[in-house]
Design a protein around this motif. Structure first.
Motif, PDB file in Angstrom:
ATOM      1  N   VAL A 172     -15.662  -2.827-101.705  1.00  0.00           N
ATOM      2  CA  VAL A 172     -14.136  -2.920-101.342  1.00  0.00           C
ATOM      3  C   VAL A 172     -13.637  -1.712-101.121  1.00  0.00           C
ATOM      4  CG1 VAL A 172     -11.901  -3.969-102.237  1.00  0.00           C
ATOM      5  CG2 VAL A 172     -13.948  -4.858-103.288  1.00  0.00           C
ATOM      6  N   ASN A 173     -13.306  -1.874 -99.756  1.00  0.00           N
ATOM      7  CA  ASN A 173     -12.607  -0.732 -99.196  1.00  0.00           C
ATOM      8  C   ASN A 173     -11.598  -1.047 -98.363  1.00  0.00           C
ATOM      9  OD1 ASN A 173     -14.491   1.759 -99.975  1.00  0.00           O
ATOM     10  ND2 ASN A 173     -16.297   0.483 -98.972  1.00  0.00           N
ATOM     11  N   GLY A 174     -11.047   0.088 -97.744  1.00  0.00           N
ATOM     12  CA  GLY A 174      -9.682  -0.334 -96.810  1.00  0.00           C
ATOM     13  C   GLY A 174      -9.738   0.763 -95.729  1.00  0.00           C
ATOM     14  N   PHE A 175      -8.624   0.789 -94.762  1.00  0.00           N
ATOM     15  CA  PHE A 175      -8.334   1.630 -94.116  1.00  0.00           C
ATOM     16  C   PHE A 175      -6.757   1.786 -93.850  1.00  0.00           C
ATOM     17  CE2 PHE A 175      -9.614  -1.771 -91.691  1.00  0.00           C
ATOM     18  CZ  PHE A 175      -8.322  -2.169 -90.841  1.00  0.00           C
ATOM     19  N   ALA A 176      -6.154   2.950 -93.604  1.00  0.00           N
ATOM     20  CA  ALA A 176      -4.662   3.097 -93.546  1.00  0.00           C
ATOM     21  C   ALA A 176      -4.341   3.619 -92.184  1.00  0.00           C
ATOM     22  CB  ALA A 176      -4.305   4.043 -94.636  1.00  0.00           C
ATOM     23  N   PRO A 177      -3.936   2.386 -91.369  1.00  0.00           N
ATOM     24  CA  PRO A 177      -3.409   3.029 -90.120  1.00  0.00           C
ATOM     25  C   PRO A 177      -1.996   3.541 -90.071  1.00  0.00           C
ATOM     26  CG  PRO A 177      -3.959   0.678 -90.212  1.00  0.00           C
ATOM     27  CD  PRO A 177      -3.898   1.257 -91.502  1.00  0.00           C
ATOM     28  N   GLY A 178      -1.788   4.257 -89.047  1.00  0.00           N
ATOM     29  CA  GLY A 178      -0.353   5.090 -88.804  1.00  0.00           C
ATOM     30  C   GLY A 178       0.473   4.208 -87.952  1.00  0.00           C
ATOM     31  N   VAL A 179       0.918   4.610 -86.827  1.00  0.00           N
ATOM     32  CA  VAL A 179       1.641   3.994 -85.818  1.00  0.00           C
ATOM     33  C   VAL A 179       0.529   3.429 -84.830  1.00  0.00           C
ATOM     34  CG1 VAL A 179       3.436   3.920 -83.936  1.00  0.00           C
ATOM     35  CG2 VAL A 179       3.703   5.524 -85.990  1.00  0.00           C
ATOM     36  N   VAL A 180       0.426   2.243 -84.703  1.00  0.00           N
ATOM     37  CA  VAL A 180      -0.308   1.378 -84.024  1.00  0.00           C
ATOM     38  C   VAL A 180       0.186   0.827 -82.878  1.00  0.00           C
ATOM     39  CG1 VAL A 180      -2.224  -0.096 -83.856  1.00  0.00           C
ATOM     40  CG2 VAL A 180      -2.096   1.503 -85.941  1.00  0.00           C
ATOM     41  N   SER A 204      10.102   7.567 -82.591  1.00  0.00           N
ATOM     42  CA  SER A 204      10.328   8.592 -83.287  1.00  0.00           C
ATOM     43  C   SER A 204       9.008   9.162 -84.221  1.00  0.00           C
ATOM     44  CB  SER A 204      11.488   8.452 -84.372  1.00  0.00           C
ATOM     45  OG  SER A 204      11.905   9.083 -85.326  1.00  0.00           O
ATOM     46  N   MET A 205       8.502   7.942 -84.994  1.00  0.00           N
ATOM     47  CA  MET A 205       7.343   8.325 -85.606  1.00  0.00           C
ATOM     48  C   MET A 205       6.151   8.736 -85.050  1.00  0.00           C
ATOM     49  SD  MET A 205       7.653   5.310 -88.745  1.00  0.00           S
ATOM     50  CE  MET A 205       6.433   5.952 -89.736  1.00  0.00           C
ATOM     51  N   SER A 206       5.913   8.231 -83.673  1.00  0.00           N
ATOM     52  CA  SER A 206       4.816   8.717 -83.080  1.00  0.00           C
ATOM     53  C   SER A 206       5.043  10.104 -82.811  1.00  0.00           C
ATOM     54  CB  SER A 206       4.645   7.878 -81.599  1.00  0.00           C
ATOM     55  OG  SER A 206       4.615   6.635 -81.798  1.00  0.00           O
ATOM     56  N   GLY A 207       5.913  10.722 -82.892  1.00  0.00           N
ATOM     57  CA  GLY A 207       6.313  12.061 -82.432  1.00  0.00           C
ATOM     58  C   GLY A 207       5.573  13.149 -83.566  1.00  0.00           C
ATOM     59  N   ASP A 208       5.529  12.375 -84.763  1.00  0.00           N
ATOM     60  CA  ASP A 208       4.873  13.332 -85.783  1.00  0.00           C
ATOM     61  C   ASP A 208       3.215  13.194 -85.757  1.00  0.00           C
ATOM     62  OD1 ASP A 208       7.422  13.917 -86.871  1.00  0.00           O
ATOM     63  OD2 ASP A 208       7.496  11.973 -87.702  1.00  0.00           O
ATOM     64  N   ILE A 209       2.532  12.574 -84.807  1.00  0.00           N
ATOM     65  CA  ILE A 209       1.260  12.443 -84.921  1.00  0.00           C
ATOM     66  C   ILE A 209       0.725  13.867 -84.477  1.00  0.00           C
ATOM     67  CG2 ILE A 209      -0.923  11.208 -83.968  1.00  0.00           C
ATOM     68  CD1 ILE A 209       0.914   8.571 -83.745  1.00  0.00           C
ATOM     69  N   LEU A 210      -0.391  14.277 -85.024  1.00  0.00           N
ATOM     70  CA  LEU A 210      -1.059  15.871 -84.299  1.00  0.00           C
ATOM     71  C   LEU A 210      -1.688  15.397 -83.165  1.00  0.00           C
ATOM     72  CD1 LEU A 210      -2.270  17.401 -87.829  1.00  0.00           C
ATOM     73  CD2 LEU A 210       0.071  17.707 -86.588  1.00  0.00           C
ATOM     74  N   LEU A 211      -2.216  14.258 -83.073  1.00  0.00           N
ATOM     75  CA  LEU A 211      -3.356  14.011 -82.004  1.00  0.00           C
ATOM     76  C   LEU A 211      -2.504  13.609 -80.639  1.00  0.00           C
ATOM     77  CD1 LEU A 211      -6.363  12.462 -83.339  1.00  0.00           C
ATOM     78  CD2 LEU A 211      -6.090  14.860 -82.953  1.00  0.00           C
ATOM     79  N   GLU A 243      -4.869   7.716 -88.552  1.00  0.00           N
ATOM     80  CA  GLU A 243      -3.270   7.669 -88.251  1.00  0.00           C
ATOM     81  C   GLU A 243      -3.279   9.188 -87.315  1.00  0.00           C
ATOM     82  OE1 GLU A 243      -3.896  10.431 -89.959  1.00  0.00           O
ATOM     83  OE2 GLU A 243      -2.513  10.656 -91.315  1.00  0.00           O
ATOM     84  N   GLY A 244      -4.204   9.646 -86.932  1.00  0.00           N
ATOM     85  CA  GLY A 244      -4.148  10.854 -86.041  1.00  0.00           C
ATOM     86  C   GLY A 244      -3.381  12.075 -86.400  1.00  0.00           C
ATOM     87  N   GLY A 245      -3.609  12.116 -87.871  1.00  0.00           N
ATOM     88  CA  GLY A 245      -2.855  13.318 -88.563  1.00  0.00           C
ATOM     89  C   GLY A 245      -1.169  13.254 -88.944  1.00  0.00           C
ATOM     90  N   MET A 246      -0.794  12.086 -89.111  1.00  0.00           N
ATOM     91  CA  MET A 246       0.558  11.875 -89.619  1.00  0.00           C
ATOM     92  C   MET A 246       0.804  12.283 -90.880  1.00  0.00           C
ATOM     93  SD  MET A 246       2.037   8.335 -87.833  1.00  0.00           S
ATOM     94  CE  MET A 246       3.549   8.517 -88.520  1.00  0.00           C
ATOM     95  N   ILE A 247      -0.292  11.747 -91.889  1.00  0.00           N
ATOM     96  CA  ILE A 247       0.044  12.254 -93.292  1.00  0.00           C
ATOM     97  C   ILE A 247      -1.045  12.771 -93.866  1.00  0.00           C
ATOM     98  CG2 ILE A 247       0.300  10.958 -95.491  1.00  0.00           C
ATOM     99  CD1 ILE A 247       2.593  10.504 -93.608  1.00  0.00           C
ATOM    100  N   LEU A 248      -0.836  14.283 -94.198  1.00  0.00           N
ATOM    101  CA  LEU A 248      -1.878  15.055 -94.668  1.00  0.00           C
ATOM    102  C   LEU A 248      -1.829  15.153 -96.074  1.00  0.00           C
ATOM    103  CD1 LEU A 248      -1.838  17.618 -91.997  1.00  0.00           C
ATOM    104  CD2 LEU A 248      -2.983  15.698 -91.752  1.00  0.00           C
TER     105      LEU A 248
END
Length: 249
Positions: A172-180, A204-211, A243-248
């Motif tokens: 049992v696993n999962g993945f955590a997307p950010g802004v999609v 606004s939230m997309s602006g926090d994505i490192l990538l 999540e492209g580096g939103m939450i580290l």
């Protein structure tokens, strides 16, 4: 079998799995949406079946799994992907809002995992459960606190399920997307605008994505395929952030 497969991340996962040669069962509350995606898969030479499933209704989930087994003989991976959000200001959250959001996202994940596991066990053991969590399950957002709580529950259910089902060879696993960029975010933006909080939405939230950009469903697909296949056999109880580096953390 992929829940919430009629659009967004679920549709992307279903198409990606089909492209790898999987027989795909697309489960969605909106049967016509699931059928449209299934038709695309069939037109591309893949194998697909669309079924209507309310993930909060155990009998409906069980019937969807039965339809999948009737068509394809067995299930090897089950994606608890369907979800919803209904933002409200923190001090205005109602019991009904909390129950609805928790019911779809958390209870739906529990029911799906239980019913998929029962099928895996009936087949002789083994199998993969893959859950769609969210960065909101790692950090609470005030405009959609119930959603954050529900996705935190998905993370905990993933860990608990991994421990409970390991004796049956089930991971049992999962993945955590950010802004999609999906219809879910379009609706969320509209809801936040009505609340007077339009400046806290997608842009606004997309602006926090490192990538430097929001994700597309296609960005989720490789990890989903990995977690559904044998290459991830030695991984269980884990949530992979996409999540492209939103939450580290």
């Amino acid at each position: 079998m992929v829940t919430g497969a009629g659009s967004g991340i679920g549709a992307g996962i279903a198409k990606g799995l089909a492209a790898e040669g999987a027989n795909v069962v697309l489960a969605d509350l909106d049967l016509e949406a699931a059928r449209r995606v299934a038709d695309e898969i069939l037109a591309a030479g893949g194998a697909a079946l669309a079924v209507r499933v309310d993930i909060t209704d155990r009998a409906a989930v069980r019937a969807g799994i039965a339809a999948a087994v009737e068509r394809f003989g067995r299930i090897d991976a089950y994606f608890n992907n369907a979800g919803m959000n209904a933002p409200m200001k923190y001090l205005e959250i109602t019991e009904d809002n909390f129950a609805k959001v928790m019911g779809v996202n958390a209870l739906g994940t529990l029911i799906g995992t239980q019913e998929a596991a029962q099928q895996f066990i009936a087949q002789g053991g083994g199998g993969k459960v893959v859950n769609t969590a969210s960065i909101a399950g790692r950090t609470g957002f005030p405009s959609f606190a119930p959603y954050s709580a529900a996705k935190a529950a998905v993370i905990s259910l993933t860990q608990a399920g991994a421990r409970a089902l390991v004796e049956h060879g089930i991971t049992v696993n999962g993945f955590a997307p950010g802004v999609v960029e999906t219809p879910l975010w379009d609706k969320l933006d509209a809801d936040l605008e009505k609340m007077g909080e339009g400046d806290s939405g997608f842009a606004s939230m997309s602006g926090d994505i490192l990538l430097g950009r929001p994700a597309q469903p296609a960005d989720i697909v490789p990890t989903a395929i990995f977690l559904a296949g044998p290459d991830s056999d030695y991984i269980t109880g884990q949530i992979i952030p996409i999540e492209g580096g939103m939450i580290l953390v």
